[in-house]
Design a protein around this motif. Structure first.
Motif, PDB file in Angstrom:
ATOM      1  N   LEU A 190      35.284  43.671  35.621  1.00  0.00           N
ATOM      2  CA  LEU A 190      36.041  43.423  36.912  1.00  0.00           C
ATOM      3  C   LEU A 190      37.408  43.502  36.898  1.00  0.00           C
ATOM      4  CD1 LEU A 190      34.103  40.011  37.691  1.00  0.00           C
ATOM      5  CD2 LEU A 190      33.264  42.406  38.319  1.00  0.00           C
ATOM      6  N   GLU A 191      38.070  43.648  38.253  1.00  0.00           N
ATOM      7  CA  GLU A 191      39.232  44.012  38.045  1.00  0.00           C
ATOM      8  C   GLU A 191      40.074  42.772  38.270  1.00  0.00           C
ATOM      9  OE1 GLU A 191      41.386  46.426  37.921  1.00  0.00           O
ATOM     10  OE2 GLU A 191      39.675  48.025  37.680  1.00  0.00           O
ATOM     11  N   ALA A 192      41.233  42.275  37.965  1.00  0.00           N
ATOM     12  CA  ALA A 192      41.843  41.032  37.683  1.00  0.00           C
ATOM     13  C   ALA A 192      42.572  40.660  39.089  1.00  0.00           C
ATOM     14  CB  ALA A 192      42.922  40.803  36.486  1.00  0.00           C
ATOM     15  N   ASN A 193      42.691  41.850  39.527  1.00  0.00           N
ATOM     16  CA  ASN A 193      43.458  41.807  41.207  1.00  0.00           C
ATOM     17  C   ASN A 193      42.680  42.156  42.383  1.00  0.00           C
ATOM     18  OD1 ASN A 193      43.399  44.435  40.199  1.00  0.00           O
ATOM     19  ND2 ASN A 193      45.515  45.083  40.828  1.00  0.00           N
ATOM     20  N   TYR A 197      42.124  37.980  44.948  1.00  0.00           N
ATOM     21  CA  TYR A 197      43.396  37.830  43.920  1.00  0.00           C
ATOM     22  C   TYR A 197      44.390  38.807  44.100  1.00  0.00           C
ATOM     23  CZ  TYR A 197      39.529  35.180  41.927  1.00  0.00           C
ATOM     24  OH  TYR A 197      38.276  34.277  41.859  1.00  0.00           O
ATOM     25  N   ASN A 198      44.293  39.472  45.145  1.00  0.00           N
ATOM     26  CA  ASN A 198      45.360  40.546  45.350  1.00  0.00           C
ATOM     27  C   ASN A 198      46.561  40.092  46.115  1.00  0.00           C
ATOM     28  OD1 ASN A 198      43.530  40.094  47.636  1.00  0.00           O
ATOM     29  ND2 ASN A 198      43.926  42.290  48.460  1.00  0.00           N
ATOM     30  N   THR A 199      46.539  38.893  46.344  1.00  0.00           N
ATOM     31  CA  THR A 199      47.673  38.439  47.074  1.00  0.00           C
ATOM     32  C   THR A 199      48.658  38.009  45.883  1.00  0.00           C
ATOM     33  OG1 THR A 199      46.554  36.413  47.311  1.00  0.00           O
ATOM     34  CG2 THR A 199      46.666  37.575  49.131  1.00  0.00           C
ATOM     35  N   SER A 200      48.209  37.847  44.692  1.00  0.00           N
ATOM     36  CA  SER A 200      49.024  37.389  43.416  1.00  0.00           C
ATOM     37  C   SER A 200      49.787  38.326  42.761  1.00  0.00           C
ATOM     38  CB  SER A 200      48.058  36.545  42.448  1.00  0.00           C
ATOM     39  OG  SER A 200      48.434  36.380  41.349  1.00  0.00           O
ATOM     40  N   GLN A 201      51.031  38.346  42.509  1.00  0.00           N
ATOM     41  CA  GLN A 201      51.925  39.176  41.829  1.00  0.00           C
ATOM     42  C   GLN A 201      51.247  39.260  40.549  1.00  0.00           C
ATOM     43  OE1 GLN A 201      53.639  41.735  42.848  1.00  0.00           O
ATOM     44  NE2 GLN A 201      54.275  42.365  40.652  1.00  0.00           N
ATOM     45  N   HIS A 204      48.210  41.279  39.660  1.00  0.00           N
ATOM     46  CA  HIS A 204      48.599  42.600  39.567  1.00  0.00           C
ATOM     47  C   HIS A 204      49.104  42.751  38.332  1.00  0.00           C
ATOM     48  CE1 HIS A 204      47.230  43.809  43.550  1.00  0.00           C
ATOM     49  NE2 HIS A 204      48.198  42.765  44.239  1.00  0.00           N
ATOM     50  N   GLN A 205      49.929  42.132  37.880  1.00  0.00           N
ATOM     51  CA  GLN A 205      50.729  42.233  36.438  1.00  0.00           C
ATOM     52  C   GLN A 205      49.681  42.210  35.532  1.00  0.00           C
ATOM     53  OE1 GLN A 205      53.503  39.163  36.442  1.00  0.00           O
ATOM     54  NE2 GLN A 205      55.199  40.466  37.121  1.00  0.00           N
ATOM     55  N   VAL A 206      48.721  41.410  35.235  1.00  0.00           N
ATOM     56  CA  VAL A 206      47.641  41.281  34.219  1.00  0.00           C
ATOM     57  C   VAL A 206      46.772  42.655  34.553  1.00  0.00           C
ATOM     58  CG1 VAL A 206      45.475  39.998  33.894  1.00  0.00           C
ATOM     59  CG2 VAL A 206      47.357  38.811  34.438  1.00  0.00           C
ATOM     60  N   ALA A 207      46.206  42.859  35.580  1.00  0.00           N
ATOM     61  CA  ALA A 207      45.506  44.067  35.767  1.00  0.00           C
ATOM     62  C   ALA A 207      46.345  45.255  35.127  1.00  0.00           C
ATOM     63  CB  ALA A 207      45.276  44.687  37.183  1.00  0.00           C
TER      64      ALA A 207
END
Length: 404
Positions: A190-193, A197-201, A204-207
């Motif tokens: 799965l995608e981390a962002n 969860y896409n509102t969390s910067q 996006h860094q983890v992805a």
């Protein structure tokens, strides 16, 4: 969320010299394995059965009916912390388990090395349970090539076998990050962002970090990808000693369970892994502590591997080892699990967990062998795991009367 029950019980707790042992056979509970019986029913375990005959039996619901718990919530419930109130991701537990010095800016996650195919689909969620030395080699490869986000330090640390720990350190990080483990094979991670969860910067860094890792490990035959779960920041909770007025100690070989203990301020005094060593070290710890948490991993590991015969064997190993613990004469001895891990499911499950409590002031022993069926009719009944610790404290004379 309010912890009214725990706060009440904590206010009644009083210290004394009575000694309690909580022996956790991880993933102990089972189902009937397509008619073959549970592992506890199949196993030859004369010592545990004799102990059960003079003890109180029952079943524990780790979180709530129908809820399949992770190892963190499963253990927190056993320690008398309502897992619905006290929630923490597995990353913090894993980091503390390997003695990583977390600070309040950190976000931690538990990693599994996994194997993906040419289409990017997971074929083995544990990368063949690679050995520790392979884990360390692959992490060194990641560290050498990874480019961290601006203003963020990134740490990759070995836990054991296929397991590792990821820690991000920086100002303004959050733990609103999606778990990437799909919990099954034949599908991509799965995608981390992904939403929401896409509102969390930080997500996006983890992805981006995970995409880099995928590229770095592309040539590896087994550990060619990572799965991340349990993203969390370090919580501020009352310690076990403060809550229950005991002097606790933990005897646990695997980092995750040392992490749960350390999260609650419980010192880890020994790191055994075999049943014999777990019981011997728990007996030693009783000399200087009024509460000992002793953990045995392999009943869970064999369940997750779908190995019924192996789970039976591990139960029989504990049966052979437990006389050494009984010889230390704890005032209250509890034998149970943090959750069920049926080999037919190869995973944790929602089934209530058998529990045995040898203690003073029982209504006689339940006179039955130690298995899920006998425990259904035991005097403890079916209770929430968070209610077990108060019951043990009461039998040890460590709770005052409530009210006038």
């Amino acid at each position: 969320m309010d912890d009214a029950y725990g706060t009440l019980l904590s206010s009644l707790a009083i210290p004394n010299d009575k000694r309690i042992v909580l022996l956790v056979m991880d993933g102990l509970g089972d189902c009937d394995n397509a008619g073959k019986g549970t592992a506890l029913q199949i196993a030859r375990k004369p010592n545990l059965d004799a102990l059960a005959a003079r003890s109180a039996l029952g079943l524990l619901v780790p979180v709530a009916v129908g809820v399949t718990p992770g190892s963190g919530p499963g253990h927190l419930g056993l320690f008398g912390y309502d897992p619905i109130v006290f929630q923490v991701g597995r990353g913090v537990l894993s980091a503390l388990g390997i003695e990583f010095a977390l600070d309040r800016r950190d976000v931690a996650a538990r990693l599994n090395f996994c194997t993906i195919d040419s289409a990017g689909k997971v074929t083995d969620r544990r990368a063949g349970r690679i050995p520790d030395e392979e884990n360390r080699r692959v992490l060194a490869k990641i560290r050498a090539a990874l480019k961290p986000p601006d203003g963020v330090e990134v740490f990759f640390e070995t836990e054991a076998e296929h397991r590792a720990v990821l820690v991000l350190r920086g100002d303004g990080l959050d733990d609103r990050i999606g778990e990437t483990d799909p919990q099954q094979t034949g599908v991509p991670p799965l995608e981390a962002n992904r939403p929401p969860y896409n509102t969390s910067q930080t997500a996006h860094q983890v992805a981006d970090l995970i995409r880099q890792v995928k590229t770095i490990l592309a040539g590896e035959p087994k550990a060619n990808m990572i799965l991340a779960r349990g993203f969390a920041k370090y919580p501020d909770w009352p310690t076990f000693a403060e809550r229950w007025k005991v002097t606790p100690a933990a005897v646990a070989g695997y980092p995750m369970y040392r992490g749960v203990a350390r999260l609650l301020g419980m010192p880890v005094v020994s790191r055994p892994t075999t049943a014999a060593d777990v019981c011997a070290e728990a007996a030693k710890a009783l000399r200087d502590h009024t509460f000992v948490f002793a953990h045995f991993k392999y009943t869970d590991k064999t369940g997750e591997d779908g190995d019924l015969a192996g789970k039976v064997k591990r139960i029989e190993e504990m049966d052979a080892a437990i006389p050494a613990l009984l010889a230390a004469k704890p005032d209250v001895l509890i034998v149970t699990g943090d959750h069920s891990t049926p080999p037919t499911l190869k995973a944790h499950s929602w089934h209530p967990v058998p529990v045995l409590m040898a203690a003073p002031h029982l209504r006689g022993g339940d006179g039955k062998p130690f298995d899920e069926i006998s425990c259904r009719s035991g005097q403890i009944g079916t209770i929430l795991s968070k209610e077990l610790m108060p019951l043990a404290l009461a039998h040890a004379g460590k709770l005052e009367k409530f009210g006038a």
